[in-house]
Design a protein around this motif. Structure first.
Motif, mmCIF file in Angstrom:
data_model
loop_
_atom_site.group_PDB
_atom_site.id
_atom_site.type_symbol
_atom_site.label_atom_id
_atom_site.label_comp_id
_atom_site.label_asym_id
_atom_site.label_seq_id
_atom_site.Cartn_x
_atom_site.Cartn_y
_atom_site.Cartn_z
ATOM 1 N N UNK A 40 0.804 -1.224 0.000
ATOM 2 C CA UNK A 40 0.000 0.000 0.000
ATOM 3 C C UNK A 40 0.833 1.267 0.000
ATOM 4 N N UNK A 41 2.104 1.168 0.371
ATOM 5 C CA UNK A 41 2.995 2.331 0.421
ATOM 6 C C UNK A 41 3.726 2.442 -0.914
ATOM 7 N N UNK A 42 3.536 3.558 -1.594
ATOM 8 C CA UNK A 42 4.151 3.729 -2.913
ATOM 9 C C UNK A 42 5.658 3.942 -2.832
ATOM 10 N N UNK A 43 6.169 4.411 -1.702
ATOM 11 C CA UNK A 43 7.594 4.686 -1.545
ATOM 12 C C UNK A 43 8.395 3.418 -1.241
ATOM 13 N N UNK A 44 7.769 2.437 -0.600
ATOM 14 C CA UNK A 44 8.497 1.259 -0.127
ATOM 15 C C UNK A 44 8.527 0.156 -1.187
ATOM 16 N N UNK A 45 9.583 -0.606 -1.152
ATOM 17 C CA UNK A 45 9.690 -1.797 -1.994
ATOM 18 C C UNK A 45 9.340 -2.988 -1.097
ATOM 19 N N UNK A 46 8.275 -3.704 -1.408
ATOM 20 C CA UNK A 46 7.880 -4.809 -0.517
ATOM 21 C C UNK A 46 8.899 -5.939 -0.530
ATOM 22 N N UNK A 47 9.352 -6.305 0.640
ATOM 23 C CA UNK A 47 10.268 -7.435 0.799
ATOM 24 C C UNK A 47 9.704 -8.348 1.880
#
Length: 98
Positions: A40-47
């Protein structure tokens, strides 16, 4: 008094693995939640947090395995199991057969 202490220790032997299994489940749940929440966070890269997931899985399996094994062997001792889980007895030889 001695029997009260023995029963308290026996309860602790079941509560401690149960708490470990519960904590392991919570770690696995949090690892999955954090992965989906990062989408949901556009700044974060999901890991995906593999360390937290595998640690939780190990705790969960150890706790559930200990409690399940304890229950299984207690029921075997009290003869509560079905016939396929009971210890096998050798068949007696048939009379007249050689």
């Amino acid at each position: 008094m001695k029997q009260i202490i023995a029963r308290f220790i026996a309860i602790l032997l079941l509560v401690i693995p149960g708490l470990g299994a519960t904590y392991g489940f919570l770690l696995m749940k949090d690892a999955v939640f954090h992965y989906y929440a990062a989408h949901g966070d556009e700044q974060a890269i999901p890991q995906f947090e593999w360390g937290m997931m595998l640690g939780g899985l190990v705790l969960f399996l150890i706790g559930v395995g200990f409690i399940g094994g304890w229950t299984f062997f207690r029921d075997r001792k009290r003869n509560y199991l079905s016939s396929r889980f009971r210890e096998k007895k050798p068949r007696p030889p048939r009379p007249g057969a050689q």
